[in-house]
Design an enzyme around this catalytic site. Structure first.
Site, PDB file in Angstrom:
ATOM      1  N   CYS A 245       0.849  -1.113  -0.158  1.00 42.89           N
ATOM      2  CA  CYS A 245       0.026   0.083  -0.089  1.00 42.89           C
ATOM      3  C   CYS A 245       0.951   1.238  -0.012  1.00 42.89           C
ATOM      4  O   CYS A 245       2.061   1.016  -0.505  1.00 42.89           O
ATOM      5  CB  CYS A 245      -0.975  -0.030   1.202  1.00 42.89           C
ATOM      6  SG  CYS A 245      -0.120  -0.377   2.898  1.00 42.89           S
ATOM      7  N   VAL A 246       0.359   2.370   0.514  1.00 43.53           N
ATOM      8  CA  VAL A 246       1.287   3.466   0.434  1.00 43.53           C
ATOM      9  C   VAL A 246       2.568   3.313   1.440  1.00 43.53           C
ATOM     10  O   VAL A 246       3.677   3.487   1.296  1.00 43.53           O
ATOM     11  CB  VAL A 246       0.469   4.797   0.738  1.00 43.53           C
ATOM     12  CG1 VAL A 246       1.634   5.995   1.026  1.00 43.53           C
ATOM     13  CG2 VAL A 246      -0.557   5.057  -0.210  1.00 43.53           C
ATOM     14  N   MET A 247       2.163   2.921   2.612  1.00 41.61           N
ATOM     15  CA  MET A 247       3.352   2.821   3.715  1.00 41.61           C
ATOM     16  C   MET A 247       3.787   1.302   4.282  1.00 41.61           C
ATOM     17  O   MET A 247       4.858   0.827   4.607  1.00 41.61           O
ATOM     18  CB  MET A 247       3.116   3.736   4.926  1.00 41.61           C
ATOM     19  CG  MET A 247       2.885   5.013   4.790  1.00 41.61           C
ATOM     20  SD  MET A 247       4.385   5.624   4.431  1.00 41.61           S
ATOM     21  CE  MET A 247       5.406   5.537   6.075  1.00 41.61           C
TER      22      MET A 247
ATOM     23  N   SER B   7      -0.756  -0.686   6.948  1.00 39.20           N
ATOM     24  CA  SER B   7      -1.941  -0.635   7.538  1.00 39.20           C
ATOM     25  C   SER B   7      -2.842  -1.496   6.597  1.00 39.20           C
ATOM     26  O   SER B   7      -3.352  -2.710   6.925  1.00 39.20           O
ATOM     27  CB  SER B   7      -2.659   0.639   7.490  1.00 39.20           C
ATOM     28  OG  SER B   7      -4.006   0.733   7.885  1.00 39.20           O
TER      29      SER B   7
END
EC number: 3.1.3.16
Length: 189
Positions: free
Chosen positions: A127-129, A132
């Site tokens: 995902c982005v990071m 999560s």
């Protein structure tokens, strides 16, 4: 299954979100761009997903983008990887506590399982990071395909990657855990 394991399963209670979060913050690993979290499965961030050289170095054959979409997303898509012989699967999930990520639990778990059915395949789940959305979908995979409890899945993943699913996602994982535990108890009685 031994009688002790069956008894442990019967005594198991889904932990609270607060209890789960303690596993993310106490004794975990440092945050990095990418970690192998299971044989042939890597969880990473946007930087890893865009680093074509890194993907080749890792031998990635499949990508599950848990942040497809227009807002707070990684907009790579299948087109980005078309010349790399990478199979791409994306889900449009927002990293907000009110987003229903559980709608992807079964399809993402099935995609991961199908990918791993060939031992030569390697999957990047991102995902982005990489903390999560991707972590939430991998926890659901461990629960659905590897028959782990939520606590077992969190312990498995938190020792290999710094994760932090939002509270809404934790609540949905808790609901899945409760459902699976009830289902398993019914089949054992």
């Amino acid at each position: 299954m031994s009688s002790a394991q069956a008894e442990d399963e019967q005594d198991y209670e889904t932990p609270s979100c607060y209890e789960l979060q303690k596993h993310f913050t106490h004794g975990g690993v440092a945050y990095t761009h990418v970690n192998e979290v299971w044989p042939g499965v890597y969880i990473g961030n946007e930087e890893t997903a865009r680093d074509r050289y890194k993907l080749q170095t890792l031998g990635i054959t499949h990508i599950l983008n848990a942040a497809e979409g227009e807002w707070n997303s990684v907009d790579t898509g299948a087109e980005y990887y078309k010349d790399m012989q990478i199979h791409y699967y994306g889900v449009t999930a927002e990293d907000t506590p009110t987003f229903n990520i559980s709608q992807y639990f079964y399809s993402a778990a099935e995609y991961i399982q199908q990918t791993l059915s060939d031992p030569h395949n390697k999957l990047l789940l991102h995902c982005v990071m990489g903390r999560s959305r991707s972590a939430t979908l991998f926890l659901a995979f461990l629960m659905l395909q590897q028959r782990m409890s939520l606590l077992q899945a969190v312990e498995q993943l938190a020792h290999r990657r710094h994760i932090c699913p939002n509270w809404g996602f934790l609540k949905q994982l808790r609901e899945l855990d409760t459902h699976l535990q009830e289902e398993r108890r019914r089949t054992h009685t």
